[in-house]
Design a protein around this motif. Structure first.
Motif, PDB file in Angstrom:
ATOM      1  N   ARG A 216      59.271 139.996  93.631  1.00  0.00           N
ATOM      2  CA  ARG A 216      58.558 139.893  92.359  1.00  0.00           C
ATOM      3  C   ARG A 216      57.418 138.885  92.488  1.00  0.00           C
ATOM      4  N   ASN A 217      56.249 139.299  92.093  1.00  0.00           N
ATOM      5  CA  ASN A 217      55.094 138.412  92.100  1.00  0.00           C
ATOM      6  C   ASN A 217      54.950 137.802  90.709  1.00  0.00           C
ATOM      7  N   ASP A 218      55.612 136.665  90.505  1.00  0.00           N
ATOM      8  CA  ASP A 218      55.620 136.056  89.175  1.00  0.00           C
ATOM      9  C   ASP A 218      55.481 134.540  89.291  1.00  0.00           C
ATOM     10  N   ASN A 219      55.504 133.878  88.149  1.00  0.00           N
ATOM     11  CA  ASN A 219      55.366 132.419  88.143  1.00  0.00           C
ATOM     12  C   ASN A 219      56.487 131.735  88.911  1.00  0.00           C
ATOM     13  N   GLU A 220      57.671 132.304  88.827  1.00  0.00           N
ATOM     14  CA  GLU A 220      58.828 131.709  89.476  1.00  0.00           C
ATOM     15  C   GLU A 220      58.640 131.605  90.987  1.00  0.00           C
ATOM     16  N   LEU A 221      57.963 132.591  91.559  1.00  0.00           N
ATOM     17  CA  LEU A 221      57.695 132.590  93.000  1.00  0.00           C
ATOM     18  C   LEU A 221      56.922 131.332  93.405  1.00  0.00           C
ATOM     19  N   VAL A 222      55.881 130.999  92.667  1.00  0.00           N
ATOM     20  CA  VAL A 222      55.042 129.840  92.975  1.00  0.00           C
ATOM     21  C   VAL A 222      55.773 128.534  92.649  1.00  0.00           C
ATOM     22  N   LEU A 223      56.460 128.491  91.529  1.00  0.00           N
ATOM     23  CA  LEU A 223      57.154 127.263  91.134  1.00  0.00           C
ATOM     24  C   LEU A 223      58.244 126.896  92.137  1.00  0.00           C
ATOM     25  N   LYS A 224      58.948 127.877  92.650  1.00  0.00           N
ATOM     26  CA  LYS A 224      59.991 127.618  93.650  1.00  0.00           C
ATOM     27  C   LYS A 224      59.380 127.110  94.955  1.00  0.00           C
ATOM     28  N   THR A 225      58.204 127.638  95.303  1.00  0.00           N
ATOM     29  CA  THR A 225      57.515 127.187  96.516  1.00  0.00           C
ATOM     30  C   THR A 225      57.204 125.701  96.431  1.00  0.00           C
ATOM     31  N   PHE A 226      56.669 125.280  95.284  1.00  0.00           N
ATOM     32  CA  PHE A 226      56.308 123.872  95.135  1.00  0.00           C
ATOM     33  C   PHE A 226      57.533 122.987  94.963  1.00  0.00           C
ATOM     34  N   ALA A 231      60.295 118.582  97.411  1.00  0.00           N
ATOM     35  CA  ALA A 231      61.586 118.076  97.888  1.00  0.00           C
ATOM     36  C   ALA A 231      61.441 117.471  99.287  1.00  0.00           C
ATOM     37  N   LYS A 232      60.508 118.024 100.091  1.00  0.00           N
ATOM     38  CA  LYS A 232      60.279 117.504 101.447  1.00  0.00           C
ATOM     39  C   LYS A 232      59.383 116.271 101.428  1.00  0.00           C
ATOM     40  N   GLN A 233      58.378 116.288 100.567  1.00  0.00           N
ATOM     41  CA  GLN A 233      57.396 115.206 100.515  1.00  0.00           C
ATOM     42  C   GLN A 233      57.606 114.421  99.215  1.00  0.00           C
ATOM     43  N   LYS A 234      58.219 113.290  99.324  1.00  0.00           N
ATOM     44  CA  LYS A 234      58.628 112.543  98.133  1.00  0.00           C
ATOM     45  C   LYS A 234      57.451 111.924  97.377  1.00  0.00           C
ATOM     46  N   ASP A 235      56.470 111.402  98.128  1.00  0.00           N
ATOM     47  CA  ASP A 235      55.338 110.737  97.474  1.00  0.00           C
ATOM     48  C   ASP A 235      54.060 111.533  97.740  1.00  0.00           C
ATOM     49  N   VAL A 236      53.535 112.176  96.716  1.00  0.00           N
ATOM     50  CA  VAL A 236      52.308 112.965  96.855  1.00  0.00           C
ATOM     51  C   VAL A 236      51.248 112.470  95.863  1.00  0.00           C
ATOM     52  N   THR A 237      51.289 111.211  95.557  1.00  0.00           N
ATOM     53  CA  THR A 237      50.331 110.639  94.600  1.00  0.00           C
ATOM     54  C   THR A 237      48.900 110.836  95.101  1.00  0.00           C
ATOM     55  N   GLY A 238      48.049 111.383  94.262  1.00  0.00           N
ATOM     56  CA  GLY A 238      46.649 111.601  94.632  1.00  0.00           C
ATOM     57  C   GLY A 238      46.398 112.892  95.390  1.00  0.00           C
ATOM     58  N   LEU A 239      47.444 113.629  95.686  1.00  0.00           N
ATOM     59  CA  LEU A 239      47.307 114.897  96.406  1.00  0.00           C
ATOM     60  C   LEU A 239      46.443 115.882  95.616  1.00  0.00           C
ATOM     61  N   SER A 251      48.768 129.235  84.856  1.00  0.00           N
ATOM     62  CA  SER A 251      49.830 129.233  83.844  1.00  0.00           C
ATOM     63  C   SER A 251      50.109 127.811  83.354  1.00  0.00           C
ATOM     64  N   HIS A 252      50.710 127.726  82.188  1.00  0.00           N
ATOM     65  CA  HIS A 252      51.086 126.423  81.623  1.00  0.00           C
ATOM     66  C   HIS A 252      52.107 125.732  82.522  1.00  0.00           C
ATOM     67  N   ALA A 253      53.061 126.504  83.057  1.00  0.00           N
ATOM     68  CA  ALA A 253      54.120 125.915  83.876  1.00  0.00           C
ATOM     69  C   ALA A 253      53.540 125.217  85.112  1.00  0.00           C
ATOM     70  N   TYR A 254      52.567 125.846  85.756  1.00  0.00           N
ATOM     71  CA  TYR A 254      51.939 125.273  86.949  1.00  0.00           C
ATOM     72  C   TYR A 254      51.166 123.999  86.598  1.00  0.00           C
ATOM     73  N   HIS A 255      50.407 124.057  85.519  1.00  0.00           N
ATOM     74  CA  HIS A 255      49.598 122.908  85.110  1.00  0.00           C
ATOM     75  C   HIS A 255      50.442 121.762  84.561  1.00  0.00           C
ATOM     76  N   ASP A 256      51.646 122.062  84.131  1.00  0.00           N
ATOM     77  CA  ASP A 256      52.554 121.000  83.704  1.00  0.00           C
ATOM     78  C   ASP A 256      53.267 120.361  84.898  1.00  0.00           C
ATOM     79  N   MET A 257      53.513 121.170  85.936  1.00  0.00           N
ATOM     80  CA  MET A 257      54.306 120.708  87.075  1.00  0.00           C
ATOM     81  C   MET A 257      53.552 119.692  87.930  1.00  0.00           C
TER      82      MET A 257
END
Length: 336
Positions: A216-226, A231-239, A251-257
């Motif tokens: 399925r090509n949906d929002n969940e696919l991208v959110l799970k990827t991130f 989970a691997k990279q704990k500190d991504v400040t400024g990324l 999507s709102h979910a991506y921009h909120d995450m």
């Protein structure tokens, strides 16, 4: 194998294809040999020992000090034979190199052209061979990349809810890990079914940080990827995370995450795939090297091929831009 060089009063010692320097013999000894009062072989050594190749080696070493014509006459070989010797040596070296190239080419199933074969020779065999030589020998052997790029299927854009500024501006370089990521979704068709791949790539070392597969090509696919990536990279400040304007990324979910982890959102201009060329490049390699060469019959096999290729890409495929290292090797070298 000792031999006097006519008119010099010096003796060249052939031995085992090595020079012992210029050895002076008393002129009386040489004159006796020339007068036939002593056996020439006892004075000069056995000129027939070692075979032609051995003689050519001795002549090659001595040629800087003595005339080639005199040396050839002394060792009873033709000048034309001696002058052909360096060419034959070159052909022998080419033979070894050609066998090595053929072996590496076969090891990677004939997928790669001369530039990538050059990197695999260095990585696997510890041999750095000039790319022009690799190309020449591959052409001579009739070896070429057997992968062919297939026509790309462009998916239609859905109207986005939120669009961010292009912060990346095609600057696909980074000075350290977790400074710039690029991301996208691609698809692969098996029969009448589709498999979707979402991936995140770190521009510092071109490593695939995280990926997710789904039918399925949906929002969940991208959110799970991130979720995997963070989970691997704990500190991504400024990324800075760069994507196209696909519906998942607006999507709102991506921009909120992303703001929750202090990451910045960057987006390509509408319909401009070159703004995300680095991610497009990875998907191209994945398909032409990891999918198209195989007769894939089901989604499970496609998934296995994708996962296998991503491991290979990160851990085993050297890149010229990474100083001939793999993405993982480059990251470890930086951290050391």
């Amino acid at each position: 194998m000792d031999a006097e060089i006519s008119g010099t009063g010096r003796v060249w010692t052939g031995g085992s294809a090595r020079s012992t320097g210029s050895i002076h013999r008393p002129r009386s000894v040489c004159s006796k040999a020339q007068a036939g009062k002593r056996n020439a072989k006892k004075v000069l050594g056995n000129l027939d020992a070692g075979g032609e190749k051995q003689k050519y080696k001795v002549i090659e070493i001595a040629a800087s000090s003595y005339p080639v014509s005199s040396l050839c006459k002394l060792f009873k070989v033709s000048r034309s034979g001696y002058y052909a010797y360096p060419k034959r040596k070159h052909m022998d070296r080419d033979k070894e190199a050609a066998l090595l190239i053929r072996r590496v080419y076969a090891r990677y199933e004939g997928k790669y052209g001369y530039r990538q074969i050059q990197l695999f020779l260095w990585q696997d065999e510890g041999i750095w061979m000039n790319h022009k030589k690799v190309l020449r020998l591959m052409q001579k052997l009739g070896l070429q990349s057997n992968i062919r790029r297939k026509r790309r299927f462009n998916t239609a854009y859905h109207a986005g809810e939120r669009v961010a500024e292009n912060l990346l501006k095609r600057n696909f370089t980074a000075e350290k890990p977790n400074q710039k990521w690029v991301t996208d979704v691609t698809q692969y068709r098996v029969g009448e079914r589709w498999l979707y791949l979402s991936a995140v790539k770190d521009l510092f070392n071109n490593e695939i940080v995280a990926y997710q597969l789904s039918e399925r090509n949906d929002n969940e696919l991208v959110l799970k990827t991130f979720a995997k990536a963070f989970a691997k990279q704990k500190d991504v400040t400024g990324l800075v995370v760069h994507s196209d304007q696909g519906f998942q990324y607006t999507s709102h979910a991506y921009h909120d995450m992303l703001p929750k982890v202090s990451a910045q959102i960057s987006m390509s201009r509408r319909g401009n795939c070159l703004d995300n060329a680095s991610m497009e490049s990875f998907f191209s390699h994945l398909k032409t090297e990891g999918l198209y060469p195989y007769n894939i019959r089901n989604l499970a096999e496609a998934q296995n091929r994708i996962e296998k290729y991503i491991r290979f890409y990160n851990q085993r495929r050297p890149q010229r831009k990474l100083n001939k290292l793999t993405p993982v090797e480059y990251r470890r070298q930086f951290a050391a």
